[in-house]
Design a protein around this motif. Structure first.
Motif, PDB file in Angstrom:
ATOM      1  N   THR A 113       0.834  -1.207   0.000  1.00  0.00           N
ATOM      2  CA  THR A 113       0.000   0.000   0.000  1.00  0.00           C
ATOM      3  C   THR A 113       0.870   1.260   0.000  1.00  0.00           C
ATOM      4  O   THR A 113       2.045   1.220   0.404  1.00  0.00           O
ATOM      5  CB  THR A 113      -0.910   0.034   1.238  1.00  0.00           C
ATOM      6  N   LEU A 115       0.476   3.836   1.922  1.00  0.00           N
ATOM      7  CA  LEU A 115       0.779   4.223   3.301  1.00  0.00           C
ATOM      8  C   LEU A 115       1.990   3.467   3.832  1.00  0.00           C
ATOM      9  O   LEU A 115       2.875   4.045   4.479  1.00  0.00           O
ATOM     10  CB  LEU A 115      -0.444   3.965   4.196  1.00  0.00           C
ATOM     11  N   TYR A 116       2.046   2.170   3.540  1.00  0.00           N
ATOM     12  CA  TYR A 116       3.191   1.370   3.982  1.00  0.00           C
ATOM     13  C   TYR A 116       4.467   1.848   3.286  1.00  0.00           C
ATOM     14  O   TYR A 116       5.540   1.941   3.906  1.00  0.00           O
ATOM     15  CB  TYR A 116       2.965  -0.114   3.683  1.00  0.00           C
ATOM     16  N   ILE A 118       5.179   4.823   2.152  1.00  0.00           N
ATOM     17  CA  ILE A 118       5.611   6.104   2.722  1.00  0.00           C
ATOM     18  C   ILE A 118       6.263   5.899   4.081  1.00  0.00           C
ATOM     19  O   ILE A 118       7.346   6.421   4.357  1.00  0.00           O
ATOM     20  CB  ILE A 118       4.419   7.073   2.835  1.00  0.00           C
ATOM     21  N   SER A 119       5.602   5.117   4.958  1.00  0.00           N
ATOM     22  CA  SER A 119       6.148   4.895   6.296  1.00  0.00           C
ATOM     23  C   SER A 119       7.483   4.168   6.249  1.00  0.00           C
ATOM     24  O   SER A 119       8.393   4.447   7.036  1.00  0.00           O
ATOM     25  CB  SER A 119       5.149   4.101   7.150  1.00  0.00           C
TER      26      SER A 119
END
Length: 344
Positions: A113, A115-116, A118-119
């Motif tokens: 994903t 979000l993953y 980016i983190s």
């Protein structure tokens, strides 16, 4: 402040090798094995990562270089964060879209994903963005320190130049003889002249290591003019206009003095139609200092001496890009206009 991209890039790659390549080689035997089996492929992989990671540092450095003093600090912080997130997006585009379309392989598993992604990249974003930010501020501090040292030196030169050109034995003896004559004649001007001379000496000796107000600079200039009047048989002509709002502003000392001194040295100061004119205005945080005087025919080639050149150097060291200096000659009148921008 110079950009110095060559030094920046060389320093970044040195930092990158320590933080990534050498660390991985020391941490896991597998990296040694990969390097020994196919050194070219391994090197290209490291180079690809370096080219992507340098974007964090380079874009941050260039952003600060071009915008740091031109905007509020919160915009600077927001800009750095935006750059870091933007480079994460750039890396995703290169590794997971472009290279994956060419080679069939990406750097992450299918289904990862956003979000993953980016983190997982925040570590690199923070590390290499911090490198660019630190590089800028270290260089900025070094340059500011050098400029401060140059400014102190130039202020000392200005002080010495003024003392040599005006507060020298010849000038003092002249003034003292004039004052003696006034005393001998019983003139009330003797006390005022003695006071003016003392004030001028005090200003030139003790006010050059700090900022002074426009009011203090004007007082010194008017004191100097009053003393010069003693050696002229004809009346010295001066016109001074100052915006009251500008009187409290603090500036580097000896902004007006070299220009007025230059007028007495190279100009005509007794012509009522062309007096020495000093105009000080303040509009939208911009201070404007304008000094003009008629040019003496015998001094056409000498207009604007060492004092004026020294003034330009001190303005550059003190205000950087926040000032302008313009000198013109038109209709036998020499004019200098200085504009200084005061940040909000």
């Amino acid at each position: 402040m110079k950009l110095r991209l060559g030094r920046f890039i060389a320093s970044f790659f040195g930092f990158f090798l320590i933080m990534e390549a050498l660390r991985d080689l020391m941490r896991s035997p597998e990296y040694w094995q990969r390097f020994l089996e196919n050194p070219i492929e391994f090197t290209l992989s490291i180079l690809q990562s370096a080219l992507l990671f340098i974007c964090y540092a380079l874009f941050s450095y260039l952003f600060l270089y071009s915008r740091y003093k031109k905007q509020p600090k919160w915009i600077t912080v927001a800009g750095i964060i935006t750059i870091a997130l933007g480079v994460i997006g750039l890396r995703y585009l290169v590794e997971e879209v472009i290279l994956k379309a060419i080679t069939g392989y990406g750097n992450y598993y299918e289904g990862t994903t956003a979000l993953y992604y980016i983190s997982d990249n925040l570590y690199y974003a923070i590390l290499y963005t911090a490198f660019g930010v630190c590089w800028f501020f270290v260089n900025y501090a070094v340059i500011r320190d050098q400029q401060q040292q140059e400014l102190v030196l130039e202020n000392k030169k200005s002080e010495l130049a003024f003392l040599k050109s005006q507060i020298n034995p010849h000038f003092l003896f002249n003034m003292l003889n004039n004052i003696y004559s006034l005393i001998n004649m019983g003139s009330d001007k003797a006390l005022a002249a003695t006071e003016k001379l003392g004030q001028l000496l005090r200003y030139s000796l003790y006010e050059t290591d700090k900022l002074v107000t426009i009011s203090e600079e004007l007082d010194a200039v008017m004191g100097y003019v009053e003393l010069e009047k003693l050696r002229f048989r004809e009346s010295v002509q001066t016109t001074i206009h100052c915006d009251p709002q500008a009187l409290h502003l603090q500036v580097t000392p000896f902004l007006l003095m070299p220009l007025v001194e230059n007028a007495f040295k190279h100009g005509v100061v007794t012509n009522p139609n062309l007096p020495i004119t000093i105009h000080i205005g303040l509009e939208q945080k911009i201070l404007q200092l304008k000094v003009s005087n008629a040019i003496a025919q015998r001094e056409k080639d000498s207009v604007g001496g060492i004092g004026v050149e020294n003034l330009q150097k001190r303005l550059q060291l003190t205000y950087g890009s926040d000032y302008s200096f313009e000198k013109t000659i038109a209709d036998e009148v020499f004019t200098v206009v200085i504009k200084i921008h005061f940040p909000s």
